[in-house]
Scaffold this active site. Structure first.
Site, PDB file in Angstrom:
ATOM      1  N   HIS A 221       0.879  -1.179   0.000  1.00  0.00           N
ATOM      2  CA  HIS A 221       0.000   0.000   0.000  1.00  0.00           C
ATOM      3  C   HIS A 221       0.910   1.220   0.000  1.00  0.00           C
ATOM      4  O   HIS A 221       1.604   1.488   0.977  1.00  0.00           O
ATOM      5  CB  HIS A 221      -0.880  -0.049   1.259  1.00  0.00           C
TER       6      HIS A 221
ATOM      7  N   ASP B  44      -5.523  11.642  -2.394  1.00  0.00           N
ATOM      8  CA  ASP B  44      -4.914  12.056  -1.128  1.00  0.00           C
ATOM      9  C   ASP B  44      -3.426  12.269  -1.382  1.00  0.00           C
ATOM     10  O   ASP B  44      -2.709  11.322  -1.731  1.00  0.00           O
ATOM     11  CB  ASP B  44      -5.131  10.966  -0.066  1.00  0.00           C
TER      12      ASP B  44
ATOM     13  N   ASP C 237      -6.897  16.700   6.347  1.00  0.00           N
ATOM     14  CA  ASP C 237      -6.685  15.484   7.141  1.00  0.00           C
ATOM     15  C   ASP C 237      -5.619  15.740   8.209  1.00  0.00           C
ATOM     16  O   ASP C 237      -5.944  16.073   9.350  1.00  0.00           O
ATOM     17  CB  ASP C 237      -6.328  14.301   6.223  1.00  0.00           C
TER      18      ASP C 237
ATOM     19  N   LYS D 203     -10.726  11.376  12.543  1.00  0.00           N
ATOM     20  CA  LYS D 203     -10.089  10.091  12.881  1.00  0.00           C
ATOM     21  C   LYS D 203     -10.034  10.012  14.397  1.00  0.00           C
ATOM     22  O   LYS D 203      -9.565  10.963  15.049  1.00  0.00           O
ATOM     23  CB  LYS D 203      -8.665  10.008  12.303  1.00  0.00           C
TER      24      LYS D 203
ATOM     25  N   GLU E 290     -14.057   5.928   4.926  1.00  0.00           N
ATOM     26  CA  GLU E 290     -13.037   5.054   4.302  1.00  0.00           C
ATOM     27  C   GLU E 290     -12.641   3.954   5.292  1.00  0.00           C
ATOM     28  O   GLU E 290     -11.473   3.604   5.402  1.00  0.00           O
ATOM     29  CB  GLU E 290     -11.810   5.889   3.912  1.00  0.00           C
TER      30      GLU E 290
ATOM     31  N   LYS F 298     -10.320   6.259  -3.609  1.00  0.00           N
ATOM     32  CA  LYS F 298      -9.347   7.306  -3.282  1.00  0.00           C
ATOM     33  C   LYS F 298      -8.011   6.827  -3.825  1.00  0.00           C
ATOM     34  O   LYS F 298      -7.690   5.639  -3.741  1.00  0.00           O
ATOM     35  CB  LYS F 298      -9.351   7.458  -1.754  1.00  0.00           C
TER      36      LYS F 298
ATOM     37  N   LYS G 207      -3.799   7.375  -3.839  1.00  0.00           N
ATOM     38  CA  LYS G 207      -2.703   7.951  -3.074  1.00  0.00           C
ATOM     39  C   LYS G 207      -1.691   8.512  -4.057  1.00  0.00           C
ATOM     40  O   LYS G 207      -1.113   7.749  -4.853  1.00  0.00           O
ATOM     41  CB  LYS G 207      -2.052   6.856  -2.221  1.00  0.00           C
TER      42      LYS G 207
ATOM     43  N   GLU H  86      -7.412  15.677  -1.023  1.00  0.00           N
ATOM     44  CA  GLU H  86      -7.145  15.562   0.420  1.00  0.00           C
ATOM     45  C   GLU H  86      -5.727  16.000   0.741  1.00  0.00           C
ATOM     46  O   GLU H  86      -4.762  15.552   0.110  1.00  0.00           O
ATOM     47  CB  GLU H  86      -7.375  14.096   0.829  1.00  0.00           C
TER      48      GLU H  86
END
Ligand code: MUC
Ligand code: MG
Length: 371
Positions: A21, A197, A248, A272, A325, A166, A168, A223
């Site tokens: 990831h 993001d 964020d 979060k 998410e 989303k 990255k 983001e």
């Protein structure tokens, strides 16, 4: 309902991810969940999780530091004391421990789980009551390869598991990232919502260039394009572009939210529980956003089921204009719960039952716990 905390046990649980990831600051092949078990004198046990991303590359608390803050500082403050709720719990923690919101979040979660179990109520009831039992969940395409991301996105659309993605970006040159995002947008189709993001990777000049192209290409949300410390950049971008900005890393607590809102930020906040210090603390930020007309989004630190469910209980009590998410469990090859969450039709079901509504699998916890 008052509970006396007797002891807190803590484990670092390492679980491999289903694929690499790739974020702008780290590539994950494994996720470390910091899991706690809070035993109360009333004969009830509460569970909590504090999970970060990429060691110390994302946030300022590493998994090891979270465990140490809990074992050496926070648990000794709480053990032997009686609390009637999380307000008093937070007061005691905040009076003696600065920051360390990830560690505090695990403890607040465990206390809520224990309280819910004793009262026979789901945690969402302790937080105001769920408005919905099904919450929207997007998926993050972040294999690091455009073709693989397109393949993965098409497969998940065909399976009906997700309908929003989303991406990255931020690790590569701007032109490469823009090509990547727009190729995925055009391959997955106009009806599919694509967000990006950037995880703080751009300065303001790069962000203006990048956002112009992302906006023209139909990207729905951008983001955290600029560094955490640069609140003014987020405000400037939110006022200059029609494509909304999702704050964020720059917005952890209600105080950050107030500072952004009162200085003219528009757009949305990613909530979060780990950034704020627990589900109740995250809802304080939500209320600032609601008062200021700023949209909300249920964010993840890629927690396992335990941390994701703690978040879902909080998110279920508010209107999340931008969805959530909470897909963390799907990124892991395995988990430490008996029953996995139900993800389908772009949504996840909030577990029912007292407390968090989940059961820990002791054998799996033991198997994956760092020895
Ligand atoms: C972040 O910054 O939002 C959330 C989803 C994902 O893939 O990474 C996280 C962290
Ligand atoms: Mg983010």
């Amino acid at each position: 309902m008052s509970l006396t905390i007797e002891s807190v046990a803590c484990w670092l649980v390492d679980i491999p991810t289903i694929r690499p990831h790739k974020l702008s600051m780290a590539t994950m092949g494994c996720q470390t969940l910091t899991i706690i078990r809070m035993t109360c004198a009333q004969g009830v046990i509460g569970w909590g999780e504090a999970t970060t991303i990429g060691g110390l590359s994302y946030g300022s608390e590493s998994p090891e530091a979270i465990k140490s803050a809990i074992e050496c500082y926070l648990a000794p403050l709480l053990c032997g004391k009686t609390f009637n709720g999380v307000a008093a719990l937070a007061d005691v923690m905040n009076a003696s421990v600065k920051g360390n919101t990830f560690a505090k979040s695990a403890l607040e979660t465990a206390f809520l789980d224990a309280q819910g179990k004793v009262l026979g109520l789901p945690v969402s009831d302790l937080l105001g009551g769920a408005l919905t039992e099904r919450l929207p969940v997007l998926w993050t395409l972040a294999s690091g390869d455009t073709e693989k991301d397109i393949e993965e996105g098409k497969r998940l659309l065909a399976e009906g598991r997700h309908n929003t993605f989303k991406l990255k970006i931020g690790a590569r040159a701007l032109e490469v990232d823009i090509r990547h995002a727009l190729a995925i947008k055009s391959a997955l189709g106009g009806d599919v919502s694509i967000r990006v993001d950037v995880n703080q990777a751009w300065d303001l000049t790069t962000a203006i260039k990048g956002m112009t192209q992302l906006q023209d290409g139909g990207i729905d949300l951008v983001e955290q394009p600029t560094p955490q410390w640069d609140r003014q950049a987020l405000i400037t971008l939110s006022q200059r572009f029609a494509v909304p900005i999702l704050a964020d890393e720059s917005v952890a607590t209600s105080h950050d939210g107030y500072a952004l809102a009162s200085n003219g930020f528009s757009g949305a906040f990613a909530l979060k529980i780990a950034k704020a210090g627990g589900p109740v603390q995250a809802l304080k930020l939500a209320h600032v956003a609601q008062a200021a007309g700023i949209g909300l989004y249920g964010g993840t630190m890629l927690e396992g089921t335990l941390g994701s469910v703690a978040s879902l209980h909080a998110w279920s009590t508010i209107n999340m204009q931008w969805g959530t998410e909470m897909f963390g469990p799907l990124l892991l090859k395995d988990d430490i719960v008996v029953r996995p969450l139900d993800f389908s039709d772009g949504q996840v079901t909030l577990p029912q039952g007292p407390g968090l509504g989940i059961e820990i699998d002791a054998d799996k916890l033991n198997f994956y716990a760092r020895k």
